[in-house]
Design an enzyme around this catalytic site. Structure first.
Site, PDB file in Angstrom:
ATOM      1  N   CYS A 151       0.863  -1.210   0.103  1.00  0.00           N
ATOM      2  CA  CYS A 151       0.067  -0.118   0.114  1.00  0.00           C
ATOM      3  C   CYS A 151       0.850   1.309  -0.129  1.00  0.00           C
ATOM      4  CB  CYS A 151      -1.022  -0.149   1.244  1.00  0.00           C
ATOM      5  SG  CYS A 151      -2.416   0.690   0.942  1.00  0.00           S
ATOM      6  N   HIS A 176      -3.658  -5.872   2.347  1.00  0.00           N
ATOM      7  CA  HIS A 176      -3.264  -5.921   3.620  1.00  0.00           C
ATOM      8  C   HIS A 176      -4.101  -7.331   3.948  1.00  0.00           C
ATOM      9  CE1 HIS A 176      -2.279  -1.784   4.263  1.00  0.00           C
ATOM     10  NE2 HIS A 176      -3.344  -1.398   3.471  1.00  0.00           N
TER      11      HIS A 176
HETATM   12  N1  GLN Z   1      -2.016   6.890   2.073  1.00  0.00           N
HETATM   13  C1  GLN Z   1      -2.252   5.875   1.057  1.00  0.00           C
HETATM   14  C2  GLN Z   1      -3.299   5.984   0.313  1.00  0.00           C
HETATM   15  O1  GLN Z   1      -4.348   6.385   0.689  1.00  0.00           O
HETATM   16  C3  GLN Z   1      -1.938   4.394   1.251  1.00  0.00           C
HETATM   17  C4  GLN Z   1      -2.806   3.918   2.255  1.00  0.00           C
HETATM   18  C5  GLN Z   1      -2.347   2.879   3.039  1.00  0.00           C
HETATM   19  O2  GLN Z   1      -1.453   2.338   3.110  1.00  0.00           O
HETATM   20  N2  GLN Z   1      -3.507   1.905   3.520  1.00  0.00           N
HETATM   21  O3  GLN Z   1      -3.492   5.721  -0.826  1.00  0.00           O
END
Ligand code: GLN
Length: 242
Positions: free
Chosen positions: A94, A195
């Site tokens: 992510c 995740h």
């Molecule tokens: N901040 C990033 C987004 O919203 C990654 C989010 C995350 O790692 N869950 O795209």
């Protein structure tokens, strides 16, 4: 690495570790130990230098501000890039995935530079975040079973010619650009929006990372009953009509 030891680096747990991503380090560590490897796990905080001698580097997700800080510190440090130049393996989730690309849009609405270890560029998606369970068919070059995971991101990721998609989504958004792709990889660098923790839901990916680091085609089988139950439970939950 030597034949019997594995150096596992968990990068910036103080900035990048959402939705239980630290579980990815636990899964790699355990599955490597089950194969008789002597695992040295290093958790490297963002005020510490990234060692260049690791075999496998794991990076998690994060909120937008910690993501910007992590990218700045990783760029300044330079250790992860040097490690990859030396053949190290990276598995990034992510926010970590977006940082592996050329650039992403940060919490200030500006473009932040990534490490450029993956030929991808991330931007802001639609107003609605991509949230929910994902089911995908992995790149056949990787020989993995269907991928299961959970996504929650605002950013979307465009793939360049230097990477292949990790998977094609059957359910969920993945890269979020509408082309049905999820994640990206090339050589020893892998990125995903999943995740779960994703390596608990897909222990075959953890084994793939270990095989790459050992430069072997197969590992001794281990008892996957627990993982398989989790996989089936999550796949059923994702595919059942609401
Ligand atoms: N901040 C990033 C987004 O919203 C990654 C989010 C995350 O790692 N869950 O795209």
């Amino acid at each position: 690495m030597s034949d019997t030891s594995l150096r596992l680096v968990w990068v910036y747990p103080d900035l990048l570790s959402t939705y239980g991503d630290q579980g990815n380090a636990l899964v790699v560590e355990r599955r490597a130990r089950q194969r008789g490897l002597d695992v040295q796990r290093l958790d490297v905080r963002s005020d510490q230098p990234i060692p260049t001698s690791g075999d496998i580097y794991l990076i998690g997700g994060g909120e937008d501000r910690p993501q910007r800080l992590a990218a700045e510190r990783l760029l300044r440090d330079g250790g992860l890039t040097r490690a990859v130049d030396n053949g190290a393996i990276v598995f990034a989730v992510c926010a970590g995935y977006q940082i592996m690309g050329h650039e992403f849009v940060n919490d200030l609405g500006e473009r932040s530079a990534g490490l450029g270890l993956l030929d991808v560029v991330s931007s802001r998606g639609q107003a609605e975040r991509c949230v929910g369970d994902v089911l995908g068919d992995s790149d056949e070059a990787l020989g993995l079973p269907p991928l299961t995971g959970f996504e929650n991101h605002q950013g979307i990721t465009h793939l360049g010619p230097g990477v292949r998609p990790l998977a094609r989504v059957r359910l969920g958004h993945g890269n979020g650009t509408g082309d049905g792709t999820e994640g990206a990889w090339r050589d020893t660098v892998f990125g995903t929006y999943l995740h779960g923790p994703v390596l608990a839901r897909n222990p075959q990916i953890a084994d793939m990372l270990i095989k790459l680091s050992l430069d072997v085609n197969a590992l001794t089988p281990v008892d996957d009953t627990w993982y398989e139950a989790l996989r089936q439970e999550r796949i059923a939950a994702a595919t059942q009509p609401a």
